[in-house]
Design a protein around this motif. Structure first.
Motif, PDB file in Angstrom:
ATOM      1  N   LEU A   1       0.826  -1.198   0.000  1.00  0.00           N
ATOM      2  CA  LEU A   1       0.000   0.000   0.000  1.00  0.00           C
ATOM      3  C   LEU A   1       0.866   1.256   0.000  1.00  0.00           C
ATOM      4  CD1 LEU A   1      -2.940   0.925   0.068  1.00  0.00           C
ATOM      5  CD2 LEU A   1      -2.836   0.845   2.574  1.00  0.00           C
ATOM      6  N   ILE A   2       1.898   1.259   0.811  1.00  0.00           N
ATOM      7  CA  ILE A   2       2.809   2.405   0.869  1.00  0.00           C
ATOM      8  C   ILE A   2       3.483   2.629  -0.485  1.00  0.00           C
ATOM      9  CG2 ILE A   2       4.987   3.240   1.851  1.00  0.00           C
ATOM     10  CD1 ILE A   2       4.116   1.778   4.477  1.00  0.00           C
ATOM     11  N   ASP A   3       3.992   1.562  -1.077  1.00  0.00           N
ATOM     12  CA  ASP A   3       4.664   1.686  -2.374  1.00  0.00           C
ATOM     13  C   ASP A   3       3.712   2.231  -3.431  1.00  0.00           C
ATOM     14  OD1 ASP A   3       6.966   0.681  -1.242  1.00  0.00           O
ATOM     15  OD2 ASP A   3       6.738  -1.337  -2.058  1.00  0.00           O
ATOM     16  N   ARG A   4       2.477   1.741  -3.422  1.00  0.00           N
ATOM     17  CA  ARG A   4       1.489   2.197  -4.417  1.00  0.00           C
ATOM     18  C   ARG A   4       1.147   3.664  -4.219  1.00  0.00           C
ATOM     19  NH1 ARG A   4      -4.302   1.195  -4.378  1.00  0.00           N
ATOM     20  NH2 ARG A   4      -4.023  -0.367  -2.743  1.00  0.00           N
ATOM     21  N   TRP A   5       0.939   4.054  -2.977  1.00  0.00           N
ATOM     22  CA  TRP A   5       0.594   5.446  -2.698  1.00  0.00           C
ATOM     23  C   TRP A   5       1.735   6.390  -3.060  1.00  0.00           C
ATOM     24  CZ3 TRP A   5      -2.138   5.318   2.778  1.00  0.00           C
ATOM     25  CH2 TRP A   5      -3.433   4.814   2.612  1.00  0.00           C
ATOM     26  N   ILE A   6       2.958   6.006  -2.710  1.00  0.00           N
ATOM     27  CA  ILE A   6       4.110   6.868  -3.003  1.00  0.00           C
ATOM     28  C   ILE A   6       4.297   7.004  -4.508  1.00  0.00           C
ATOM     29  CG2 ILE A   6       6.632   6.976  -2.913  1.00  0.00           C
ATOM     30  CD1 ILE A   6       6.482   5.955  -0.049  1.00  0.00           C
ATOM     31  N   ALA A   7       4.200   5.897  -5.238  1.00  0.00           N
ATOM     32  CA  ALA A   7       4.362   5.953  -6.690  1.00  0.00           C
ATOM     33  C   ALA A   7       3.307   6.860  -7.324  1.00  0.00           C
ATOM     34  CB  ALA A   7       4.276   4.549  -7.277  1.00  0.00           C
ATOM     35  N   ARG A   8       2.075   6.750  -6.870  1.00  0.00           N
ATOM     36  CA  ARG A   8       1.007   7.581  -7.428  1.00  0.00           C
ATOM     37  C   ARG A   8       1.192   9.042  -7.050  1.00  0.00           C
ATOM     38  NH1 ARG A   8      -4.424   5.530  -5.497  1.00  0.00           N
ATOM     39  NH2 ARG A   8      -3.727   6.559  -3.593  1.00  0.00           N
ATOM     40  N   ASP A   9       1.624   9.283  -5.809  1.00  0.00           N
ATOM     41  CA  ASP A   9       1.833  10.652  -5.355  1.00  0.00           C
ATOM     42  C   ASP A   9       2.940  11.319  -6.167  1.00  0.00           C
ATOM     43  OD1 ASP A   9       0.476  12.235  -3.374  1.00  0.00           O
ATOM     44  OD2 ASP A   9       2.396  12.458  -2.341  1.00  0.00           O
ATOM     45  N   LEU A  10       4.015  10.601  -6.398  1.00  0.00           N
ATOM     46  CA  LEU A  10       5.122  11.144  -7.180  1.00  0.00           C
ATOM     47  C   LEU A  10       4.704  11.384  -8.629  1.00  0.00           C
ATOM     48  CD1 LEU A  10       8.106   9.008  -5.817  1.00  0.00           C
ATOM     49  CD2 LEU A  10       7.670  11.448  -5.407  1.00  0.00           C
ATOM     50  N   ALA A  11       3.914  10.464  -9.172  1.00  0.00           N
ATOM     51  CA  ALA A  11       3.459  10.616 -10.556  1.00  0.00           C
ATOM     52  C   ALA A  11       2.600  11.866 -10.713  1.00  0.00           C
ATOM     53  CB  ALA A  11       2.687   9.383 -10.996  1.00  0.00           C
ATOM     54  N   ARG A  12       1.741  12.110  -9.732  1.00  0.00           N
ATOM     55  CA  ARG A  12       0.890  13.310  -9.780  1.00  0.00           C
ATOM     56  C   ARG A  12       1.714  14.578  -9.711  1.00  0.00           C
ATOM     57  NH1 ARG A  12      -1.995  14.437  -5.680  1.00  0.00           N
ATOM     58  NH2 ARG A  12      -3.541  15.676  -6.775  1.00  0.00           N
ATOM     59  N   ARG A  13       2.753  14.559  -8.901  1.00  0.00           N
ATOM     60  CA  ARG A  13       3.581  15.753  -8.727  1.00  0.00           C
ATOM     61  C   ARG A  13       4.502  16.005  -9.914  1.00  0.00           C
ATOM     62  NH1 ARG A  13       3.679  17.325  -3.184  1.00  0.00           N
ATOM     63  NH2 ARG A  13       2.332  15.960  -1.954  1.00  0.00           N
ATOM     64  N   LYS A  14       4.756  14.958 -10.699  1.00  0.00           N
ATOM     65  CA  LYS A  14       5.650  15.101 -11.842  1.00  0.00           C
ATOM     66  C   LYS A  14       4.916  15.394 -13.143  1.00  0.00           C
ATOM     67  CE  LYS A  14       9.348  12.108 -10.082  1.00  0.00           C
ATOM     68  NZ  LYS A  14      10.075  10.827 -10.264  1.00  0.00           N
ATOM     69  N   THR A  15       3.595  15.475 -13.087  1.00  0.00           N
ATOM     70  CA  THR A  15       2.831  15.773 -14.293  1.00  0.00           C
ATOM     71  C   THR A  15       3.244  17.134 -14.819  1.00  0.00           C
ATOM     72  OG1 THR A  15       0.949  14.505 -13.476  1.00  0.00           O
ATOM     73  CG2 THR A  15       0.526  16.084 -15.261  1.00  0.00           C
ATOM     74  N   PRO A  16       3.765  17.206 -16.059  1.00  0.00           N
ATOM     75  CA  PRO A  16       4.267  18.478 -16.568  1.00  0.00           C
ATOM     76  C   PRO A  16       3.141  19.467 -16.828  1.00  0.00           C
ATOM     77  CG  PRO A  16       4.245  16.832 -18.298  1.00  0.00           C
ATOM     78  CD  PRO A  16       3.898  16.120 -17.021  1.00  0.00           C
ATOM     79  N   PRO A  17       3.412  20.758 -16.666  1.00  0.00           N
ATOM     80  CA  PRO A  17       2.400  21.764 -16.970  1.00  0.00           C
ATOM     81  C   PRO A  17       2.159  21.829 -18.471  1.00  0.00           C
ATOM     82  CG  PRO A  17       4.503  22.811 -16.544  1.00  0.00           C
ATOM     83  CD  PRO A  17       4.694  21.348 -16.246  1.00  0.00           C
TER      84      PRO A  17
END
Length: 208
Positions: free
Chosen positions: A184-200
Motif C-alpha cells: 500500500l505504501i509503495d502504491r501510494w508513493i508511486a502515485r503521489d510522485l506521478a501526480r507531482r511530476k505531471t508536466p504543466p
C-alpha cells in the motif's frame, strides 16, 4: 517527496483497517458517495464496495476532498455478487435499516470483520440485501424525522466502529515492511510522485 509527506503516508497506511468496510447499494447522489468515501478514509477504511445504480456510479465531486485517491472502491455487478464477495472474505454484514429486528448501532461488535451495508437514498437497503445480512442496525431518533441522510448515518456508525477498534488497540501502527502495508505504501508513493511530476501545459513559443 519530503520526509514529512512520506512519514504521513506510511503512518496512514500502517493504521488502515482492512477488515472494516462499507457496501453502498445503488447510492446514486454524487455528494453522498463522495461523503461516504471521505468518512471511510477518515476512520481508516481501505476497501469500499458498491453496486452502481441504473445510471452507473456518479462522478465524485469536491465533497470527497480527494479521498477517492486513498480508498480502493470495488464495483460489483449486482447485490448478490457483492454480498457473496463480502461473505467469502469473512465479513459480518450489518444493514443500516429501520425494522423490528434492528438493534441500536452501538450494540454491535465492530472489532470483528464487519461490513456496513447502506441502501439507496430513496428506498434504503433492498430486501435482497437484507436477506443476506447478519443483522440490521438503527440510529435512535428522538425528533420528528425518522432517518438521517445516508452519508451522515454512515459517519455516525463508522465512528462508533472506530471508537471500539481504537479502544481495542486495533489502530496501533503496524510494521511498514509487512504485508499489506508495504504494498500500500509503495502504491501510494508511486502515485503521489506521478501526480507531482505531471508536466504543466506547453507554453506557446512566442509567450514570455
Amino acid at each position: 517527496m519530503t520526509p514529512e509527506r512520506r512519514q504521513r503516508i506510511e503512518a496512514t497506511a500502517c493504521s488502515r483497517q482492512m477488515d472494516l468496510t462499507v457496501f453502498m447499494e445503488r447510492v446514486h447522489k454524487p455528494h453522498n458517495l463522495a461523503a461516504v468515501l471521505r468518512t471511510c478514509d477518515a476512520v481508516g477504511i481501505q476497501q469500499a464496495h458498491a453496486v452502481p445504480g441504473s445510471h452507473g456510479l456518479p462522478a465524485l465531486n469536491n465533497t470527497s476532498q480527494g479521498a477517492q485517491r486513498w480508498i480502493d472502491l470495488h464495483r460489483h455487478a449486482d447485490t448478490p455478487d457483492a454480498m457473496k464477495a463480502l461473505k467469502d472474505a469473512g465479513f459480518a454484514c450489518f444493514a443500516a435499516h429501520f425494522s423490528d429486528r434492528a438493534v441500536d448501532f452501538r450494540a454491535v461488535d465492530y472489532t470483528r470483520p464487519t461490513a456496513l451495508v447502506l441502501g439507496t437514498e430513496k428506498f434504503g437497503v433492498s430486501d435482497e440485501a437484507l436477506a443476506l445480512c447478519d443483522g440490521e442496525v438503527i440510529i435512535p431518533m428522538i425528533g420528528m424525522t425518522q432517518s438521517l441522510n445516508v452519508s451522515v448515518a454512515a459517519a455516525v456508525i463508522l465512528y462508533e466502529a472506530q471508537r471500539q477498534r481504537e479502544a481495542a488497540g486495533m489502530y496501533a501502527p503496524r510494521d511498514p515492511s509487512g504485508s499489506p502495508q508495504k504494498e500500500l505504501i509503495d502504491r501510494w508513493i508511486a502515485r503521489d510522485l506521478a501526480r507531482r511530476k505531471t508536466p504543466p501545459p506547453d507554453k506557446d513559443e512566442n509567450s514570455p
